[in-house]
Design an enzyme around this catalytic site. Sequence first.
Site, short mmCIF file in Angstrom:
data_model
loop_
_atom_site.label_atom_id
_atom_site.label_comp_id
_atom_site.label_asym_id
_atom_site.label_seq_id
_atom_site.Cartn_x
_atom_site.Cartn_y
_atom_site.Cartn_z
NE ARG A 80 -9.15 81.30 94.00
CZ ARG A 80 -8.04 81.95 93.66
NH1 ARG A 80 -7.85 83.20 94.06
NH2 ARG A 80 -7.09 81.37 92.96
CE1 TYR A 208 -15.12 79.32 90.10
CE2 TYR A 208 -14.00 80.48 91.88
CZ TYR A 208 -14.01 79.49 90.92
OH TYR A 208 -12.93 78.66 90.78
N GLY A 209 -17.60 79.34 93.36
CA GLY A 209 -17.14 78.56 94.51
C GLY A 209 -16.19 79.28 95.45
N GLY A 210 -15.04 79.71 94.92
CA GLY A 210 -14.01 80.31 95.79
C GLY A 210 -14.46 81.60 96.44
CE LYS A 217 -9.13 77.89 97.03
NZ LYS A 217 -7.99 76.99 97.12
CG HIS A 237 -3.62 76.76 98.18
ND1 HIS A 237 -3.30 77.48 97.06
CD2 HIS A 237 -4.75 76.06 97.86
CE1 HIS A 237 -4.18 77.23 96.11
NE2 HIS A 237 -5.07 76.39 96.56
CB SER A 259 -5.50 78.26 91.75
OG SER A 259 -5.56 78.83 93.03
CB CYS A 261 -0.38 74.19 89.53
SG CYS A 261 -0.05 75.83 88.92
N GLY A 262 -2.55 71.30 89.09
CA GLY A 262 -2.53 69.84 89.15
C GLY A 262 -2.59 69.25 90.55
CE LYS A 263 -3.75 72.77 95.98
NZ LYS A 263 -3.92 73.97 95.12
CG ASN A 265 -4.87 65.92 87.40
OD1 ASN A 265 -6.00 65.43 87.48
ND2 ASN A 265 -4.51 66.74 86.44
CG ASP A 286 -7.80 73.64 97.33
OD1 ASP A 286 -6.84 73.94 96.60
OD2 ASP A 286 -8.68 74.46 97.67
CB SER A 374 -15.80 74.26 83.51
OG SER A 374 -14.86 73.50 82.80
NE ARG A 375 -12.33 75.53 89.49
CZ ARG A 375 -11.34 75.65 90.38
NH1 ARG A 375 -11.22 74.81 91.39
NH2 ARG A 375 -10.46 76.61 90.25
CG ASN A 502 3.91 64.30 88.11
OD1 ASN A 502 4.81 64.42 87.28
ND2 ASN A 502 2.81 65.02 88.09
C1 OXD Z 1 -8.36 77.61 93.79
C2 OXD Z 1 -9.32 76.51 94.03
O1 OXD Z 1 -8.72 78.60 93.11
O2 OXD Z 1 -8.92 75.57 94.73
O3 OXD Z 1 -7.24 77.53 94.30
O4 OXD Z 1 -10.47 76.56 93.55
MN MN Z 2 -6.98 75.88 95.60
#
Ligand code: OXD
Ligand code: MN
Length: 592
Positions: A80, A208-210, A217, A237, A259, A261-263, A265, A286, A374-375, A502
Site C-alpha cells: 500500500r 497491488y491488492g490494498g 481497504k 480493521h 497490518s 501483525c498476525g491477524k 494467524n 481483516d 508477498s501474499r 495465544n
Molecule cells: C493490510 C492488509 O495491509 O490487510 O492491512 O493487506
Molecule cells: Mn489489513
Amino acid sequence: MATAPEHLDAPQSAPRNVRQWVAEVAAHTQPERIHWCDGSEAEYRALIQGMLGSGVLLQLNQQTHPGCYLHHSHPSDVARVEHLTFVCTEQAADAGPNNNWIAPGEARARMAALFAGCMRGRTLYVVPYCMGPLDSPFARCGVEITDSPYVAASMRLMTRMGAAALERIGRDGTFIRGLHSTGELDPERRFIMHFPETLEIQSYGSGYGGNALLGKKCHALRIASWQARSEGWMAEHMLLVGVENPAGQTHYIACAFPSACGKTNLAMLVPPETMPGWKIWTIGDDIAWLHPGADGRLWAINPEAGYFGVVPGTNAQTNRHANDMIQHNTIFTNVAMTAGREPWWEGLEDGKPAFDWQGRPYDPKNGPAAHPNSRFTVSAHQNPSYSPMADAPGGVPISALVFGGRRRSLAPLVYQARNWSHGVLVGAGMASETTAAATGAVGVVRRDPMAMQPFTGYNFGDYWAHWLAMGSSISKPPGIFHVNWFRRDAAGRFLWPGFGENLRVLAWIIERCEGRGAALETPIGAVPTEAAINLAGLDLDPGTMAELLAVRTPDWQREMEEIGSYLAGYGARLPEALRREHAEVLARLARA
Ligand code: OXD
Ligand code: MN
C-alpha cells in the site's frame, strides 16, 4: 470516438445507473472491449487462461498445487502507498490530520487527466460485488471498473462478485463507484483517491491488492467508516473469530491489529495439543462491520469472502489451517518458486528457491527469495476452520474487542480496559512497529489508533467521538482488551511463543467476559495474575511471565505523555471524554 461499444454484453439485470456510469467511464478511458463479470467458475477459468497466455500469471506445479498460479507484480508496486492515498472531502478538517487531503475538484481533475484514454487496447471489466452476505441488511454493494484481469479474478475470490451482486444493486438502488486502472505502473503517476461524500473511489497506477482490490481497504474501511458514522455502525480493521470452549460454548471476539501483525494467524488459530476441546472458528481475518443489536449487544459481519494474507512465515507449525488452505486454488503474488515450480517463501521447511519474487534466478545477495509482503489470495471457503456463521445475515454477537500491536517493551501480554470509554482511549493510544505491508521504513514505532491510521476515511477526532457514542448506544458493550504478542527480552528474543499458544490469552479474555479470571488492577487496566493464564504444557523460563505482565510506571508515564501530545494534535475535534480518560490514567500513574 471511443472504440467502446454500447454495452454489447451488458446483462439484462444491469440497473440503469450502473450502465450509465459504465458508459461514461468507457467514453473517457476508451477500452477496446467491455466485459461484465458474472462471477461464474467458467469466467474465472477464462480470466486465468487469459493471464497465463499474456504472462500476467505463471502456472505453478499443478500436481502438487492444483489451481495455483503466481503473479509477479511490478517491483515498485508491492505494498500500500499511504503517501499517495487521499481522502478528498470538501473541508480539509473533515479528512483530519490522519489523512492526506486534496480538494475534490482538484483531485477529480488530476485523476481525469490520468484516466483519459488509459484503457486503449485493454479490456474494461465491470465487477459488481457485495461486501457482506448477499442477504444481509448490513451488506453494502459496489461496482469496480478495472482494466486488470488480475483484479477481476481476485475480486471473485475476495468478495461475493457477479450476477447476484448486480441484482442486489438493482434492489438497493445505490452502489459505491470504484474506478481503477493499472495505468503505466509508474510510481510518479500513482494515486488512490477517496470521495466519501459522493461514495466514490479512484485508483490509478497500482495493481497491488490494498490499492487495487477496491472492495477491501478503500470501500470496506475508508468509505464504509464514513457511511458507518452517519448510519450508526462501525467499520473496523478487525479479525473476527469464534472461540469454542470444551463445554461447547462459543464466544465471538473481534481484534484490531495493524497490518502484518498476525491477524490471519489468530483468525485461523490451531489450538495447542495441551488445550483439548478448544476450537477456533474463523469469521474473518481483516475487516469487521459492527452493528448495535436490538438485544443491546454489538453484532458483527465480515464484509469479505476471501483472504489476502501475508505468506512468509506460514507453515504447518505456525498456521496449519492457512498452510492447508493455500495448497490449491490460490493466486500467489511475489513469492519465490522452486525448480519444480512449487511456490516457496521464507519459513517453509521443504524445498528451496530457484527463482526469487521477481522471477530472477535466486541469489541470496539480492535479499529474501519471497518479498516480505508477498501474499496469497484465496476463497474463505477453503479454510478448514471457516465458520458457517460467516454467512449469517445478522452476524455474530461480540463478547470482546481486542486491540494489539508490535511493541518490544512496555505493553504487557494482555490487559483489560476499565470500561468502554477507557477502552476507547486504549485503542486511540495504540502504537506499533511498522511492517512491510506499506511502503516505507520497517520496524519504526508509529501511532496507529485502533489499527485504523491508514484506513479511517475521516477525522480521527470525529471517529473517537463516534466510538464513544456507539458505547452509549449499547446496553451490553463487549469488554475491551489490549494484547502484545511481541514483547522481547534484553537480548531481543520474543518472550511469548505466540501462534497457537495465544489461545491461552483468549481463554483469560473469555473468563473475564464471563465475570471470572483473576486480575490485578493497575493504572492502565486489569492485568492477569501470573496464575490466571493457563500455562499447562508450556515450557517458559522462570521469570518470563512476570516480565510479560510487568507494568512499569515511569515507562507508562512517558507513553501517556506521548499519547497526550498526539491526541492534542486533533485540537477541538478531540472529544472531551477522551481527554478526561487520559487525565485519569495520568493521575492513577502519579499515585502508583
Ligand atoms: C493490510 C492488509 O495491509 O490487510 O492491512 O493487506
Ligand atoms: Mn489489513
